[in-house]
Structures are given as C-alpha cells and as structure tokens.
Design a protein around this motif. Sequence first.
Motif, short mmCIF file in Angstrom:
data_model
loop_
_atom_site.label_atom_id
_atom_site.label_comp_id
_atom_site.label_asym_id
_atom_site.label_seq_id
_atom_site.Cartn_x
_atom_site.Cartn_y
_atom_site.Cartn_z
N ALA A 116 57.09 36.79 47.91
CA ALA A 116 56.02 35.74 48.75
C ALA A 116 56.97 34.83 49.53
O ALA A 116 56.68 34.62 50.82
CB ALA A 116 55.01 35.45 47.91
N TYR B 158 47.26 37.35 39.23
CA TYR B 158 46.14 37.43 40.02
C TYR B 158 46.56 38.03 41.58
O TYR B 158 47.63 37.51 42.09
CB TYR B 158 45.59 36.00 40.29
CG TYR B 158 45.06 35.40 38.97
CD1 TYR B 158 43.76 35.69 38.42
CD2 TYR B 158 45.84 34.61 38.12
CE1 TYR B 158 43.25 35.00 37.15
CE2 TYR B 158 45.35 34.05 37.06
CZ TYR B 158 44.17 34.16 36.67
OH TYR B 158 43.77 33.76 35.36
N LEU B 159 45.70 38.79 42.10
CA LEU B 159 45.74 39.26 43.42
C LEU B 159 45.32 38.20 44.23
O LEU B 159 44.03 37.60 44.18
CB LEU B 159 45.34 40.39 43.56
CG LEU B 159 45.68 41.69 42.69
CD1 LEU B 159 45.06 43.04 43.14
CD2 LEU B 159 47.25 41.98 43.16
N GLY B 160 46.13 37.79 45.23
CA GLY B 160 45.55 36.58 46.17
C GLY B 160 46.29 36.53 47.41
O GLY B 160 47.04 37.68 47.86
N SER B 161 46.20 35.48 48.21
CA SER B 161 46.93 35.39 49.35
C SER B 161 47.24 33.68 49.31
O SER B 161 46.47 33.02 48.75
CB SER B 161 45.78 35.68 50.55
OG SER B 161 44.80 34.89 50.53
N PRO C 138 47.21 34.69 56.63
CA PRO C 138 47.64 34.52 55.20
C PRO C 138 48.57 35.71 54.95
O PRO C 138 48.56 36.67 55.51
CB PRO C 138 46.12 34.74 54.37
CG PRO C 138 45.41 35.46 55.46
CD PRO C 138 45.82 35.08 57.04
N ILE C 139 49.10 35.43 53.61
CA ILE C 139 50.15 36.50 53.20
C ILE C 139 49.65 37.05 51.77
O ILE C 139 49.27 36.28 50.94
CB ILE C 139 51.50 36.19 52.93
CG1 ILE C 139 52.10 35.88 54.58
CG2 ILE C 139 52.60 37.14 52.44
CD1 ILE C 139 53.23 34.94 54.54
N ASP C 140 49.60 38.27 51.50
CA ASP C 140 48.79 38.65 50.28
C ASP C 140 50.24 38.48 49.38
O ASP C 140 51.65 38.52 49.56
CB ASP C 140 48.98 40.41 50.50
CG ASP C 140 47.48 40.74 50.99
OD1 ASP C 140 46.74 39.91 51.28
OD2 ASP C 140 47.58 41.85 51.65
N ALA C 141 49.90 38.23 48.01
CA ALA C 141 50.78 37.70 47.10
C ALA C 141 50.33 38.12 45.72
O ALA C 141 49.03 37.94 45.48
CB ALA C 141 51.14 36.29 47.43
N LEU C 142 50.95 38.12 44.71
CA LEU C 142 50.74 38.15 43.28
C LEU C 142 50.62 36.55 42.88
O LEU C 142 51.99 36.02 43.04
CB LEU C 142 51.89 38.90 42.59
CG LEU C 142 51.66 40.45 42.67
CD1 LEU C 142 52.51 41.22 41.66
CD2 LEU C 142 50.01 40.81 42.34
N HIS D 79 58.91 35.51 53.03
CA HIS D 79 58.18 35.60 54.31
C HIS D 79 58.59 34.16 55.20
O HIS D 79 58.18 33.89 56.16
CB HIS D 79 56.77 35.61 54.08
CG HIS D 79 56.31 36.90 53.90
ND1 HIS D 79 56.02 38.00 54.88
CD2 HIS D 79 56.21 37.70 52.80
CE1 HIS D 79 55.56 39.12 54.11
NE2 HIS D 79 55.63 38.78 52.83
N GLU E 293 48.29 30.76 52.38
CA GLU E 293 48.27 30.45 53.41
C GLU E 293 49.04 28.97 53.88
O GLU E 293 48.57 28.21 52.82
CB GLU E 293 46.93 30.21 54.11
CG GLU E 293 46.61 30.49 55.49
CD GLU E 293 45.12 30.72 55.98
OE1 GLU E 293 45.01 30.71 57.02
OE2 GLU E 293 44.32 31.11 54.94
#
Length: 67
Positions: A49, A19-22, A31-35, A52, A24
């Motif tokens: 992810a 899923y594409l998500g974030s 937030p950081i974008d993440a799979l 970071h 935090e």
Amino acid sequence: MYLRRVRTASGQVVRVPVYLGSIELVDQPGPIDALIIALGDEYLLGLPALNHFKVTFDHGQRVSVEL
C-alpha cells in the motif's frame, strides 16, 4: 475479516485480523485497495500500500506523504 500471519518490523511473526479495505488521502486522486492489519489498537498498512506514495519520516517530528 480473516486471520493472517504477518511479520512485524522487529521480526516477530504474529497472527492478526486483516480486513479488505481502501485508503484515501486528502488532496490525492482516488482510493487505493489495501489489506488493513489490526494489531492491538493500531491499524497498519503494509509496503504494497505504501509503495503507491513517497513517504518521508522526519526524525520522529513529522511524516509527509506524496503521490
């Protein structure tokens, strides 16, 4: 959601929902974008992810995460 082949820590390659998500963290800026990988009833984050943050695993007793 889509399916993707991923390699687990044991070296096994499996096809899993991604899923594409974030993500935090409390007291961390933004937030950081993440799979986000769904493997059974666990949701896993990959190295891109985690890179970071400074993540410290204390002998199975505690996990600390710093920016």
